[in-house]
Design a protein around this motif. Structure first.
Motif, PDB file in Angstrom:
ATOM      1  N   ALA A 148       1.255  -8.019   1.606  1.00 55.29           N
ATOM      2  CA  ALA A 148      -0.164  -8.372   1.688  1.00 55.29           C
ATOM      3  C   ALA A 148      -0.296  -9.883   1.580  1.00 55.29           C
ATOM      4  O   ALA A 148       0.440 -10.552   0.833  1.00 55.29           O
ATOM      5  CB  ALA A 148      -0.960  -7.688   0.583  1.00 55.29           C
ATOM      6  N   GLY A 149      -1.249 -10.433   2.331  1.00 55.62           N
ATOM      7  CA  GLY A 149      -1.498 -11.860   2.333  1.00 55.62           C
ATOM      8  C   GLY A 149      -2.868 -12.184   1.779  1.00 55.62           C
ATOM      9  O   GLY A 149      -3.661 -11.293   1.421  1.00 55.62           O
ATOM     10  N   PRO A 150      -3.215 -13.463   1.714  1.00 55.43           N
ATOM     11  CA  PRO A 150      -4.513 -13.864   1.160  1.00 55.43           C
ATOM     12  C   PRO A 150      -5.702 -13.358   1.972  1.00 55.43           C
ATOM     13  O   PRO A 150      -6.785 -13.141   1.402  1.00 55.43           O
ATOM     14  CB  PRO A 150      -4.452 -15.391   1.165  1.00 55.43           C
ATOM     15  CG  PRO A 150      -3.005 -15.722   1.237  1.00 55.43           C
ATOM     16  CD  PRO A 150      -2.362 -14.627   2.020  1.00 55.43           C
ATOM     17  N   LEU A 151      -5.529 -13.168   3.269  1.00 54.47           N
ATOM     18  CA  LEU A 151      -6.636 -12.731   4.114  1.00 54.47           C
ATOM     19  C   LEU A 151      -6.743 -11.220   4.225  1.00 54.47           C
ATOM     20  O   LEU A 151      -7.692 -10.723   4.833  1.00 54.47           O
ATOM     21  CB  LEU A 151      -6.482 -13.341   5.509  1.00 54.47           C
ATOM     22  CG  LEU A 151      -6.485 -14.876   5.566  1.00 54.47           C
ATOM     23  CD1 LEU A 151      -6.303 -15.344   7.009  1.00 54.47           C
ATOM     24  CD2 LEU A 151      -7.765 -15.441   4.981  1.00 54.47           C
ATOM     25  N   ASP A 152      -5.798 -10.480   3.680  1.00 53.87           N
ATOM     26  CA  ASP A 152      -5.859  -9.027   3.750  1.00 53.87           C
ATOM     27  C   ASP A 152      -6.950  -8.490   2.831  1.00 53.87           C
ATOM     28  O   ASP A 152      -7.222  -9.062   1.760  1.00 53.87           O
ATOM     29  CB  ASP A 152      -4.514  -8.418   3.361  1.00 53.87           C
ATOM     30  CG  ASP A 152      -3.442  -8.690   4.403  1.00 53.87           C
ATOM     31  OD1 ASP A 152      -3.811  -8.853   5.580  1.00 53.87           O
ATOM     32  OD2 ASP A 152      -2.245  -8.756   4.037  1.00 53.87           O
ATOM     33  N   PRO A 153      -7.572  -7.376   3.203  1.00 52.11           N
ATOM     34  CA  PRO A 153      -8.621  -6.794   2.351  1.00 52.11           C
ATOM     35  C   PRO A 153      -8.031  -6.179   1.086  1.00 52.11           C
ATOM     36  O   PRO A 153      -6.802  -6.109   0.910  1.00 52.11           O
ATOM     37  CB  PRO A 153      -9.264  -5.742   3.252  1.00 52.11           C
ATOM     38  CG  PRO A 153      -8.185  -5.366   4.212  1.00 52.11           C
ATOM     39  CD  PRO A 153      -7.389  -6.616   4.448  1.00 52.11           C
ATOM     40  N   LEU A 154      -8.913  -5.731   0.223  1.00 49.25           N
ATOM     41  CA  LEU A 154      -8.473  -5.159  -1.050  1.00 49.25           C
ATOM     42  C   LEU A 154      -7.791  -3.819  -0.895  1.00 49.25           C
ATOM     43  O   LEU A 154      -7.183  -3.320  -1.862  1.00 49.25           O
ATOM     44  CB  LEU A 154      -9.678  -5.013  -1.992  1.00 49.25           C
ATOM     45  CG  LEU A 154     -10.337  -6.330  -2.428  1.00 49.25           C
ATOM     46  CD1 LEU A 154     -11.582  -6.042  -3.258  1.00 49.25           C
ATOM     47  CD2 LEU A 154      -9.353  -7.181  -3.222  1.00 49.25           C
ATOM     48  N   THR A 155      -7.852  -3.220   0.274  1.00 52.17           N
ATOM     49  CA  THR A 155      -7.152  -1.955   0.497  1.00 52.17           C
ATOM     50  C   THR A 155      -5.657  -2.146   0.709  1.00 52.17           C
ATOM     51  O   THR A 155      -4.927  -1.160   0.849  1.00 52.17           O
ATOM     52  CB  THR A 155      -7.755  -1.236   1.712  1.00 52.17           C
ATOM     53  OG1 THR A 155      -7.723  -2.119   2.848  1.00 52.17           O
ATOM     54  CG2 THR A 155      -9.190  -0.833   1.427  1.00 52.17           C
ATOM     55  N   HIS A 156      -5.191  -3.369   0.722  1.00 49.76           N
ATOM     56  CA  HIS A 156      -3.776  -3.669   0.884  1.00 49.76           C
ATOM     57  C   HIS A 156      -3.315  -4.510  -0.321  1.00 49.76           C
ATOM     58  O   HIS A 156      -4.025  -5.433  -0.756  1.00 49.76           O
ATOM     59  CB  HIS A 156      -3.498  -4.453   2.176  1.00 49.76           C
ATOM     60  CG  HIS A 156      -3.795  -3.683   3.414  1.00 49.76           C
ATOM     61  ND1 HIS A 156      -5.061  -3.538   3.922  1.00 49.76           N
ATOM     62  CD2 HIS A 156      -2.963  -2.993   4.264  1.00 49.76           C
ATOM     63  CE1 HIS A 156      -5.034  -2.807   5.025  1.00 49.76           C
ATOM     64  NE2 HIS A 156      -3.759  -2.469   5.262  1.00 49.76           N
TER      65      HIS A 156
END
Length: 478
Positions: A148-156
């Motif tokens: 998961a990266g900084p731009l990924d949503p909270l579902t990841h």
């Protein structure tokens, strides 16, 4: 004048002398009035609310009409000061000076407790509110941030790697700190001396040790000196250095509160020092020792800089504390909240809420283990004590059996005592030796005092050392 008349005159004179004093101080004849020192009263509640309204009005007048004051903090301090003054005046109309001081100090302490509780509720509530977006997602507790990266949503992504790292580091630190801390506290409490005072001084100085210094020490010895890699084990060592002085200092204070009469009673019964400490001192102070461990755990579980120096940082899950970098929850929170992305900030506050919940769980476990006060036993301890009592009762029943002569109290006849000892409590010794298969030797009664001084048997005769017939003993004059 007779003696009776003189006595009556003296009594009348004393009564006349005491009469003006009683008339001048009628308050001395009044009975004592009991004063209620606890619980709310109607006059106390009215004085409290009236003083609060007066303090608010005084602050409004000063900040709005009379003086050019401004600022919310100054307004609150002025209102509170005026409230205390008016409350003291209103209380002094009905009570004496001691009661006024007691009421005013009670109000101050309640105010301080309310402020502290409000600050704690604000911190916990704000953290949970800011992390409400990340906490409902299940992946937040089961996944790491490797994919998961900084731009990924909270579902990841999630904080599973940080939770596992924190648990393993604090477990290593507790394994090192608890036995060493309690042993050092017992030493300081039971063995006073110059070295004990020196150790206590060092411990008190280490309570103010900066966390970065502990991390640098472990980094210099473990990583640079020994050439080992960063790992959760090194971080556990650094955290234990921070926890150890807190646990020792708090445990030492708690052990000092154990009444000396308990240890004196145990030693009077013949118990050695180690058994007194293990069975009397430590169980009595168990609740306080659990609190000391909690304080040390709260100090070590929130450290960030020692973990960063000794364990490094990783976004992947690492379950081996001896190999590879490992991250903790405080370090993950620091890494999340410094990001400008809202999702990462939400993850940071969610991780902080999980950290507080973890501390609360550890606190509950410690209180459950050491929550029983002195003299209170758990169900398991009660059953163990009952079994020991039944075994003791059965053992005493066997000792009182008819076949044993240990508790025999009937007097023995002269022939039975002829070959044995005539002293009280020793009459059964020859029979016991005979029953055991040994041989008994008849003993003669003790010689009289004059015979023992002359070396004879009481009839002025002495035996030949070679075994011959008795020889008469002549008395020599001085």
């Amino acid at each position: 004048m007779t003696v009776v008349e003189e006595v009556e005159e003296e009594v009348a004179h004393r009564a006349a002398a005491a009469a003006p004093v009683s008339e001048a101080s009628p308050a001395a004849q009044l009975p004592d009035q009991w004063r209620r020192i606890g619980g709310p009263t109607r006059s106390g509640a009215l004085s409290l609310f009236g003083a609060a309204a007066s303090g608010l009005c005084v602050a409004v007048l000063l900040f709005g009409q009379i003086a050019p004051f401004s600022g919310g903090l100054g307004f609150a301090v002025t209102a509170y000061g005026a409230f205390l003054i008016v409350y003291a005046v209103l209380t002094g109309l009905e009570e004496d000076g001691q009661a006024v001081r007691d009421r005013v100090m009670t109000v101050i302490l309640w105010t301080a407790a309310g402020l502290l509780f409000s600050a704690l509720a604000l911190v916990v509530g704000f953290t949970a509110w800011r992390g409400r977006e990340a906490l409902p997602h299940g992946n937040f507790f089961t996944q790491d941030m490797q994919a998961a990266g900084p731009l990924d949503p909270l579902t990841h992504g999630g904080i599973a790697h940080a939770m596992l790292g924190t648990l393993m580091m604090i477990a290593i630190a507790l394994t090192i700190t608890v036995p060493l801390g309690l042993a050092c506290a017992v030493y300081l409490n039971q063995i006073p001396g110059r070295f004990s005072r020196f150790v206590r001084t060092i411990v008190e100085a280490m309570t103010a040790l900066p966390s970065i210094v502990a991390g640098l020490m472990v980094y210099a010895t473990w990583i640079l000196g020994l050439g080992l890699q960063k790992s959760g084990l090194a971080a556990g060592f650094a955290i234990s250095v921070m926890m150890l002085p807190i646990v020792i200092r708090a445990s030492d204070v708690v052990l000092r509160l154990v009444p000396g009469s308990l240890t004196e009673a145990a030693e009077a019964l013949g118990a050695p020092r180690w058994r007194t400490v293990w069975h009397v001192v430590l169980p009595t102070a168990r609740s306080g020792l659990a609190t000391a461990v909690i304080l040390g755990t709260a100090r070590g579980i929130g450290e960030t800089s020692p973990v960063l120096l000794t364990a490094g940082f990783t976004a992947a899950l690492n379950a081996d504390p001896t190999n590879g970098p490992m991250v903790s929850l405080p370090l993950a929170v620091f890494n999340f909240v410094k990001s400008p992305e809202p999702a990462m900030i939400a993850r940071g506050f969610g991780a902080a809420a999980v950290l507080m919940a973890l501390v609360l769980i550890l606190f509950a476990i410690a209180r459950f283990i050491g929550g029983h006060g002195p003299g209170h036993q758990t169900r398991r301890q009660s059953r163990r004590t009952a079994r020991a009592s039944r075994r003791d009762a059965a053992r005493f029943t066997e000792l009182h059996a008819a076949g044993l002569s240990l508790f025999e109290t009937e007097p023995r006849t002269a022939p039975e005592r002829a070959g044995g000892l005539s002293g009280p409590g020793l009459a059964d010794e020859p029979d016991a030796l005979t029953a055991a298969g040994g041989e008994t030797t008849p003993t003669e009664p003790p010689a009289p005092d004059h015979a023992s001084r002359s070396g004879g048997t009481g009839d002025n005769t002495a035996r030949d050392p070679a075994g011959g017939a008795p020889q008469p003993v002549t008395e020599e004059s001085d």
